[in-house]
Design an enzyme around this catalytic site. Structure first.
Site, PDB file in Angstrom:
ATOM      1  N   ASP A  96      34.793  29.261  36.628  1.00 58.85           N
ATOM      2  CA  ASP A  96      34.542  28.214  37.614  1.00 58.85           C
ATOM      3  C   ASP A  96      34.659  28.740  39.041  1.00 58.85           C
ATOM      4  O   ASP A  96      35.752  29.072  39.491  1.00 58.85           O
ATOM      5  CB  ASP A  96      35.554  27.083  37.396  1.00 58.85           C
ATOM      6  N   ASP A 334      28.319  26.408  42.690  1.00 64.31           N
ATOM      7  CA  ASP A 334      29.355  26.094  41.710  1.00 64.31           C
ATOM      8  C   ASP A 334      28.898  26.448  40.296  1.00 64.31           C
ATOM      9  O   ASP A 334      27.904  25.918  39.808  1.00 64.31           O
ATOM     10  CB  ASP A 334      29.657  24.587  41.809  1.00 64.31           C
TER      11      ASP A 334
END
Ligand SMILES: *[C@@H]1O[C@H](CO)[C@@H](O)[C@H](O)[C@H]1NC(C)=O
Ligand SMILES: *[C@@H]1O[C@H](CO)[C@@H](O)[C@H](O)[C@H]1NC(C)=O
Ligand SMILES: *[C@@H]1O[C@H](CO)[C@@H](O)[C@H](O)[C@H]1NC(C)=O
Ligand SMILES: *[C@@H]1O[C@H](CO)[C@@H](O)[C@H](O)[C@H]1NC(C)=O
Length: 486
Positions: A96, A334
């Site tokens: 992440d 992201d």
């Protein structure tokens, strides 16, 4: 290491070979694409789940100053390594770039409201931390986990006596537990130190969060964001070369079930541009500067100047081009969000232009839109002549920073229906999402670039030059090539 044959774990450390002449050390890890086939029995259930999760995460980035977590259990990328030494315990975590902490489920582990969120059989057992060291309240890592709360405060919370706080003698007092909240889940974690083996790299003193209870978060997270506790930052402390940049090349995932999936390469450290030509592709990166974000320190924000649909360019609102002085605006790159979210004004203009071209020929599929949360969707099979779906280009801030998306990154075609007596119909949906009213987006990021739109690109996070780069690549052959070199 894992009960699943679809997760393949190979680890490689390439040390200055003839194929990588200029840089001494890179680390290549496999990213596995995780789907939860047992819980998603049809494409549209998965789409609905992924799209609503992208939205929840986006809105959370906006509300919380704290770390956030990937919410797309349906379509995320994981990496694996070993923690501890006696014996080493395997961990598999979401990768992440939208958060900066590594946290791991610890035994005994309870996940509240986790039904349907992931397939537990794909992940190793919760970690036993009985042999890991706790982190002191004095440690900078403790302050980092507590959003920069001072060591004195943290040691006071840990009941370190005043005289010891004044004499900096609180080493034996453990860092207090901390709480994260996000889109549709939360957790409480404590910091620990232990050794980790990531490929042939052995870090003696790795800091991670350990959670015994989470709400809606069955899988741990490897934070790749900016910050002291992120995985790249901790690798950088071990070897500066490994910390200068990282990149990944996400192999296209489809929402079809049960496809054998190849791992996507995650490359830590820098390797030479010239080397990237050796697999027969001319690989050209376009770069856009990272924006310093005073508010969300861990996020990789960039400026988006506009979006083109075919030849028509729709300028982005001012808020997406730069950050304001409080750190609001910009677009977050992201890996932990599935779909790209745009503010309503830009989203609506893009959709209108797209619909002006595609909607002229193809009938809108409203029922598909209702069920998946995506849109606009069209029945694709109705016309005899092939309409060209217009090209979508992301125009980032910077010189020649246009990223032309391959069609499958923004237009997903699949067979819909066929339950009962009906026949399946071919439909196609635009895979972008409406992030909400511009006026309500002035307190946080303005947009998110999700992993679905990053597929088939090598995305480079160049931490030294503070820029993000994109290059079209064949990710599967990049993986194979990097393997063959060994
Ligand atoms: C998929 O599963 C859900 C419940 O998990 C159920 O309501 C739905 O009818 C199923 N759909 C199909 C196509 O089997
Ligand atoms: C962790 O491992 C130790 C032995 O190393 C064992 O005594 C303990 O019960 C384990 N804890 C859990 C929660 O499994
Ligand atoms: C591990 O690192 C922390 C700082 O993060 C430091 O305080 C601690 O002394 C280190 N422990 C060992 C055993 O090196
Ligand atoms: C395709 O069909 C549409 C309407 O059905 C028509 O407007 C268009 O000109 C046709 N395109 C070609 C290339 O034949």
């Amino acid at each position: 290491m894992s009960s699943s044959s679809s997760l393949v774990f190979f680890f490689f450390l390439l040390i200055s070979s003839s194929c990588f002449p200029s840089f001494s050390e890179i680390l290549i890890l496999p990213l596995s694409h995780s789907l939860s086939p047992t819980h998603f029995n049809s494409t549209h259930h998965l789409l609905k789940s992924s799209s609503s999760r992208s939205a929840a995460r986006f809105h959370n980035h906006r509300r919380q100053q704290q770390l956030s977590l990937p919410l797309s259990a349906g379509s995320d990328y994981t990496l694996s390594f070993n923690l501890g030494t006696h014996p080493p315990q395997p961990v598999t975590l979401y990768m992440d770039t939208g958060s900066d902490l590594v946290w791991i489920p610890c035994a005994p582990f309870e996940c509240i409201l986790c039904e349907g969120k992931s397939n537990p059989s794909l992940f190793p057992k919760p970690l036993n931390v009985s042999r890991s060291r706790t982190v002191s309240c004095k440690s900078p890592a403790c302050s980092a986990a507590h959003t920069s709360l001072s060591s004195s405060d943290l040691c006071a919370i840990s009941r370190c006596p005043l005289i010891s706080i004044e004499t900096s003698d609180c080493s034996s007092f453990a860092c207090p537990p901390f709480y994260f909240a996000y889109g549709d889940g939360s957790l409480i974690a404590r910091l620990y130190h232990d050794s980790v083996s990531i490929s042939s790299v052995f870090l003696r003193n790795f800091t991670f969060g350990c959670a015994h209870t989470t709400l809606g978060e069955p899988v741990g997270v490897a934070g790749f964001g900016r910050g002291l506790l992120s995985l790249p930052a901790q690798l950088a402390a071990f070897s500066p070369q490994l910390g200068h940049q990282f990149s990944y090349c996400l192999i296209s995932h489809s929402f079809d079930k049960q496809r054998v999936r190849q791992p996507s390469p995650l490359i830590l450290g820098r390797y030479d541009e010239d080397d990237k030509r050796t697999d027969g592709e001319l690989v050209q990166f376009v770069y856009t500067p990272m924006l310093e974000n005073p508010k969300h320190l861990y996020l990789y924000s960039v400026g988006l100047a506009g979006v083109s649909v075919g030849k028509k360019t729709i300028p982005a609102p001012e808020m997406l081009r730069r950050l304001d002085h409080r750190g609001n605006g910009g677009m977050v790159v992201d890996s932990g969000t599935t779909f790209t979210m745009l503010p309503a004004s830009l989203y609506n203009s893009v959709v209108a232009e797209f619909d002006r071209r595609v909607g002229r020929v193809h009938e809108r599929a409203s029922e598909v839109e209702d069920e998946t949360g995506l849109g606009p969707c069209y029945y694709m099979g109705k016309v005899k002549n092939e309409t060209k779906v217009p090209t979508v280009t992301l125009r980032f801030e910077g010189k020649e920073s246009d990223v032309v998306l391959p069609r499958k990154n923004y237009f997903y075609e699949f067979l819909y229906g066929g339950y009962g007596t009906g026949r399946k119909k071919k439909v196609g949906c635009l895979m972008l999402m409406n992030g909400g009213d511009d006026a309500e987006l002035n307190d946080g990021p303005g947009a998110t670039l999700g992993n679905y739109q990053q597929q088939g690109f090598e995305v480079v996070y160049d931490l030294e030059k503070q820029r993000v780069g994109f290059a079209r690549r064949k990710c599967a052959s990049l993986w194979d090539r990097l393997n063959q070199r060994n």
